[in-house]
Enzyme design. Structure first.
Site, PDB file in Angstrom:
ATOM      1  N   LYS A 221     -96.951   3.990  15.998  1.00 17.41           N
ATOM      2  CA  LYS A 221     -96.007   3.786  17.097  1.00 17.41           C
ATOM      3  C   LYS A 221     -94.557   4.012  16.662  1.00 17.41           C
ATOM      4  O   LYS A 221     -94.234   4.051  15.478  1.00 17.41           O
ATOM      5  CB  LYS A 221     -96.195   2.385  17.692  1.00 17.41           C
ATOM      6  CG  LYS A 221     -97.473   2.301  18.508  1.00 17.41           C
ATOM      7  CD  LYS A 221     -97.561   1.057  19.352  1.00 17.41           C
ATOM      8  CE  LYS A 221     -98.759   1.149  20.312  1.00 17.41           C
ATOM      9  NZ  LYS A 221     -98.932  -0.085  21.093  1.00 17.41           N
ATOM     10  N   ARG A 255    -106.442  -1.976  16.302  1.00 16.23           N
ATOM     11  CA  ARG A 255    -106.726  -0.804  17.148  1.00 16.23           C
ATOM     12  C   ARG A 255    -105.945   0.374  16.558  1.00 16.23           C
ATOM     13  O   ARG A 255    -104.722   0.366  16.541  1.00 16.23           O
ATOM     14  CB  ARG A 255    -106.300  -1.075  18.588  1.00 16.23           C
ATOM     15  CG  ARG A 255    -106.569   0.068  19.561  1.00 16.23           C
ATOM     16  CD  ARG A 255    -106.107  -0.290  20.969  1.00 16.23           C
ATOM     17  NE  ARG A 255    -106.351   0.784  21.916  1.00 16.23           N
ATOM     18  CZ  ARG A 255    -105.515   1.805  22.138  1.00 16.23           C
ATOM     19  NH1 ARG A 255    -104.355   1.849  21.475  1.00 16.23           N
ATOM     20  NH2 ARG A 255    -105.813   2.746  23.021  1.00 16.23           N
TER      21      ARG A 255
END
Length: 274
Positions: A221, A255
């Site tokens: 991210k 995840r």
């Protein structure tokens, strides 16, 4: 802690890894990567070989400012792939990444095991009721607004306190409907600045007060690659560092796009704890 996935009790006292399979053309890292059935099955095979416990399938991109697509298109992308994967890997535990109750319902009926909702039931009034009827584990994420508007909603008086209140309210509502297995996801990058993301990671252990497993989605991210001044493609090492911190602070599920490296984090942290 355990969750019941299609009759299988999954013990989360040892952290598990959830591999990401995006079916969208515009996801921030792997959008449009898998162009045919063979490539999809090959990717799933590698994630399972590298010890992923769950495979999370998404057909609606939730990256900031992503295009909104119809429920019909989401189902058209999703259902054939669930069918393909379940036929090839009958024991697989698939998580459906959707905020739509009908997509969740049809996904579970097609063979998926878990519902992963970025809105915790706030973008579809029938979601919690549907999850209760399906008796599937439910991942509820913290987010404000929608993927199209969330980046404008990052002002908080007390971030952690407001998030804990949010989860307490959603858990209470879900319990009242009969939902048993719930997992909380702080929603890194969803209606949060980079600084706020690091605050959440630093204080992740405070979410243990909810008495629910914690799922962490940090993989590649912008909080990583903008801090390191590189790109999502170069953010694997940074992802591993932050995943390690998340595990030390109480994460039960990682995840990730890169299953092998995440499992190495799990094994090393578990060895450290022992």
């Amino acid at each position: 802690m355990t969750i019941n996935c299609k009759g299988n009790l999954i013990d989360l006292s040892t952290p598990k890894v959830m591999g990401i399979l995006n079916l969208t053309p515009d996801s921030f890292f792997d959008g449009g990567k898998y162009k045919n059935d063979s490539e999809i099955l090959s990717q799933v095979y590698m994630m399972l070989k590298n010890e992923a416990t769950f495979i999370d399938i998404g057909a609606y991109s939730s990256r900031p400012n992503a295009d909104h697509i119809s429920e019909e298109l989401e189902l058209k992308r999703l259902l054939p792939i669930i069918d393909l994967i379940v036929k090839e890997f009958p024991e697989i535990l698939i998580s459906i990444d959707t905020f739509r109750s009908q997509v969740a319902k049809q996904g579970i009926e097609a063979g998926a095991a878990i519902i992963n909702d970025i809105s915790a039931g706030q973008l579809d009034n029938f979601m919690l009721e549907t999850v209760a009827k399906l008796k599937a584990p439910y991942i509820m994420m913290h987010m404000r607004g929608t993927p199209q508007t969330m980046q404008k909603q990052t002002t908080y008086e007390n971030l952690i306190k407001e998030m804990l209140f949010y989860f307490s309210e959603r858990i209470t509502k879900a319990k009242a409907l009969g939902i048993i297995d719930m997992i909380v996801d702080p929603g890194f990058g969803f209606a949060k600045t980079s600084k706020q993301n690091f605050e959440i990671l630093n204080k992740l252990n405070l979410f243990n007060i909810l008495d629910k497993p914690i799922l962490v989605g940090l993989s590649r991210k912008s909080m990583i690659y903008k801090t390191l001044e590189n790109s999502a493609k170069e953010a694997l090492n940074g992802t591993s560092v932050l995943n390690t911190i998340a595990l030390q602070n109480g994460a039960s599920i990682l995840r990730v796009h890169d299953v092998k490296e995440a499992m190495e984090c799990v094994k090393l942290v578990e060895q450290l704890k022992s």
